[in-house]
Design a protein around this motif. Structure first.
Motif, PDB file in Angstrom:
ATOM      1  N   ARG A  15      58.354  22.035  72.864  1.00 44.18           N
ATOM      2  CA  ARG A  15      57.891  22.475  71.542  1.00 44.18           C
ATOM      3  C   ARG A  15      58.651  21.753  70.440  1.00 44.18           C
ATOM      4  N   ARG A  31      65.528  25.418  64.592  1.00 43.89           N
ATOM      5  CA  ARG A  31      66.552  25.825  65.557  1.00 43.89           C
ATOM      6  C   ARG A  31      67.722  24.871  65.472  1.00 43.89           C
ATOM      7  N   LEU A  58      68.401  22.891  74.997  1.00 43.40           N
ATOM      8  CA  LEU A  58      67.212  23.730  75.013  1.00 43.40           C
ATOM      9  C   LEU A  58      66.618  23.802  76.420  1.00 43.40           C
ATOM     10  N   THR A 117      62.755  21.826  63.338  1.00 42.01           N
ATOM     11  CA  THR A 117      62.221  22.820  64.272  1.00 42.01           C
ATOM     12  C   THR A 117      62.619  24.248  63.933  1.00 42.01           C
ATOM     13  N   GLU A 169      60.726  24.352  78.148  1.00 42.15           N
ATOM     14  CA  GLU A 169      59.599  24.695  77.285  1.00 42.15           C
ATOM     15  C   GLU A 169      59.970  24.563  75.815  1.00 42.15           C
ATOM     16  N   ASP A 170      61.195  24.939  75.471  1.00 41.89           N
ATOM     17  CA  ASP A 170      61.638  24.820  74.081  1.00 41.89           C
ATOM     18  C   ASP A 170      61.809  23.358  73.678  1.00 41.89           C
TER      19      ASP A 170
END
Length: 710
Positions: A100, A86, A93, A84, A96-97
């Protein structure tokens, strides 16, 4: 080859105890991401987390360990960064993160990331949608046995008495009775010994041991017992009958399917649905009785040296099987809307489609065939061949897992001429199928052993016994299956009706090798449907909320086109764990893509608002541009949901030991008196559902055993 050990029977410490705090945080974040509508002060996430964790602990140890490794991967900083971009742990997270990030795992170019995504996604979704709360949210009425029919396509047909020439029940109109609300509980037959009745070790001697009680094993046991042989049947699963089949998906799937319906290929790309109770696949399948195509049967002689199984020779065997299991064509007024999609769509497109034959008598169209038949309408092995075997003196031990077969002595000449058979000793562990508690051990001596444990179980037993090698475990065929959902502007209620009552075989010989695909309409239950549908989160929930207006079509590929070697294999790893590998050839993937497109065309021709693929990123089709997108989509591992209920070919018939598991008579190469009698015998993929062919082949093999003079 030396005998292989059994996998460790004790669950790993990490599974037997509670989840570590890190894993629980990851699991909690996963559940909230996959099912966000259950999150919040008024939501059910906490109770659902307990439910998911409980199911994880109850899963077979090997599968639970794989799921835990998937959780570890999802929670890994390093893998998160790699996939990702990240480095933050998944649980840390924001919502929303997390959404994703989890979607990125589905689309990753790294195969293991896609495997992790699909395994965890399916596990959480199938757990929730098997609950009464989820079924109520979808508008699924209680089981048919507890209520009056609510739709025209469930319950008995009205208007006349039941005809023997039909598989369905008919009653004089109006029909007001609740079908089979309280079937009487019959005592376990005296010829059946359940796991709970065994304590300690027991040794027996018999003439024939049959391992497995499904379409192959039950037929072989009945034929051999009726020929005068003393037969003992060993079955790993439970002995269940009508009152046990409560139509509760969450409770029954783990009891009725192998590995609690969690069996899959090593990369998680194909879910394998095989029967795991007495009666095997015949207890849980959708009843189709289809003969192997003549050209398929006739190809086995020249290619594999198979004798006695040509189309001409098998025709009377098929006739016999169909008479014994009451195989009848589904009448025109019995089709549910989902199956009428095939009928109406094919008619509009000018494609070939026809009603199917099913092994049923008095079917009330409940649609819950995969959960066993509460109405004793499905003429499975449980109601046909096993009772015949018992009447002829056969005995069955349920909950008996065969570890290995030991050959005790070489064949020696006997007085009066003719060879004798080496004595075999079958070693089995008896466990309570529900609790997993070991009850004892069985050792059974017999000159003849028939392995009918399925195309996963049979090669594994041979390998553990030191009797593998050559073609054993190779040439796996799955007839890989995917689906396309059609959303309509009218009630479809796909949870009821006769499943697979129509089929379209317009493209069965599509490619230059004579291979292709066919299309059917499955029974759809919420948990299985949730696992099959693409995606997660809000989008997945919306697709589930319109399930009552949805019909599912499946495309089944006759695999093996355009290649000379194996597409798949079954083997034991160094730890004694069963592993299944499978990869489609490019020709088979082309047939799959064409089949998915054909399903979508059928939906649109039948009036669907849209057709939706089950790709990781679903393709929604409303016109020709969407059909083109299906044609050119990626059908690689974990790019699209794939299933198989047709696991065959791992001990195939043949004259060459290096490329086959048995001789053309079904006897294991080099081991006289050790036979195989299940779907693993199939030399090639059939191009039709295999139940009838397996029963017919088992009849031929059993006849050869009975007629052979030892």
């Amino acid at each position: 080859m030396t005998a292989q050990p059994l996998a460790a029977e004790q669950a790993p410490e990490e599974i037997a105890g509670t989840l570590t705090p890190r894993r629980r945080r990851t699991l909690d974040a996963l559940v909230r991401t996959v099912l966000p509508h259950l999150t919040g002060p008024q939501g059910a996430t906490d109770s659902l987390l307990v439910l998911v964790e409980t199911r994880l602990h109850a899963a077979p140890p090997d599968i639970a360990a794989e799921l835990l490794r998937a959780l570890d991967a999802l929670g890994s900083r390093f893998l998160g960064l790699l996939i990702t971009g990240r480095a933050s742990p998944f649980p840390s997270l924001e919502a929303e993160d997390r959404e994703r990030a989890f979607a990125a795992w589905a689309d990753s170019a790294i195969p293991v990331a896609r495997s992790v995504h699909q395994a965890l996604r399916r596990f959480v979704l199938s757990t929730w949608y098997a609950t009464p709360e989820a079924r109520a949210e979808l508008g699924v009425p209680p089981p048919l046995h507890a209520r009056l029919p609510a739709f025209p396509w469930e319950g008995a047909l009205r208007g006349q008495e039941t005809l023997d020439s039909e598989p369905v029940a008919r009653v004089p109109a109006p029909a007001t009775m609740v079908p089979g609300a309280h079937p009487p509980r019959q005592p376990v037959p005296a010829t059946v010994t359940t796991a709970g009745a065994i304590r300690g070790d027991r040794s027996l001697t018999t003439e024939v041991v049959v391992v497995g009680s499904g379409a192959g094993g039950a037929v072989a046991a009945a034929r051999l017992a009726e020929a005068g042989h003393e037969v003992v049947i060993l079955e790993e699963g439970e002995y269940l009958h009508a009152p046990d089949f409560t139509e509760d998906e969450g409770a029954l799937m783990p009891r009725l399917f192998a590995d609690q319906a969690l069996r899959a290929t090593v990369d998680g790309s194909i879910l394998l649905l095989q029967g795991g109770a007495v009666g095997g696949g015949s207890t849980v399948n959708w009843m189709l009785m289809l003969r192997a195509p003549d050209e398929v049967l006739d190809s086995w002689g020249p290619a594999f040296g198979v004798e006695g199984m040509s189309a001409r020779e098998m025709a009377p065997v098929f006739d016999l099987i169909e008479a014994e299991v009451h195989a009848r064509e589904v009448p025109a007024d019995a089709h549910a809307p989902s199956n009428r999609v095939i009928l109406d769509g094919a008619r509009a497109l000018g494609w070939r489609a026809s009603p199917t034959r099913i092994n049923a008598a008095g079917c009330v169209r409940a649609g819950t065939c995969s959960l066993g038949c509460r109405y004793d309408a499905k003429q499975s092995a449980l109601l046909t061949y096993l009772p015949r075997a018992f009447a002829a003196g056969a005995r069955l031990f349920a909950g008996a897992r065969v570890a290995r077969v030991e050959v005790l002595e070489r064949a020696v000449g006997r007085a009066g001429g003719g060879p004798s058979l080496a004595r075999k000793r079958v070693h089995a562990e008896v466990r309570d199928p529900v609790s997993g508690e070991q009850c004892g051990r069985l050792t059974i001596d017999a000159p003849i052993v028939v392995l009918a444990a399925g195309a996963v179980g049979t090669p594994v037993i041979l390998e553990r016994s030191g009797l593998g090698g050559g073609g054993v475990g190779r040439y796996l065929r799955l007839q890989p299956t995917s689906g396309v959902m059609g959303v309509y502007d009218r009630e479809m209620y796909p949870f009821a009706g006769v499943p697979q009552s129509m089929m379209c075989d317009e493209f069965l010989r599509r490619d230059t090798n004579g291979f292709g695909f066919w299309i059917e309409c499955p029974a759809l239950q919420p948990a299985l449907g949730a696992a099959a549908l693409s995606g997660f989160g809000a989008g997945h929930r919306q697709d589930m909320l319109v399930m009552r207006r949805t019909a599912a079509l499946i495309v089944l590929v006759r695999d093996g086109s355009g290649e000379s070697g194996s597409q798949g294999s079954v083997w034991l790893d160094r730890g004694g764990r069963t592993r299944i590998r499978y990869q489609m050839t490019s020709a088979d993937r082309a047939n799959l893509a064409a089949g998915v497109e054909a399903c979508a065309r059928l939906h649109l021709a039948a009036g669907a608002l849209e057709a939706v693929s089950v790709h990781a990123r679903p393709i929604r089709v409303r016109d020709e541009s969407g059909l083109a997108a299906l044609r050119h989509a990626d059908y690689g591992p974990n790019r699209v949901s794939l299933f198989s209920a047709h696991v065959n070919g791992t001990c195939r018939l043949g004259v060459h030991p290096a490329t086959s598991g048995t001789t053309p008579t079904g006897e294991r190469h080099g081991v006289r008196g050790l036979y195989v009698c299940d779907g693993s015998l199939l030399p090639t993929s059939l191009g039709v559902n295999p139940q009838e062919t397996i029963m017919a082949m088992a009849s031929v093999v059993a006849r050869g055993i009975a007629e052979r003079r030892w």
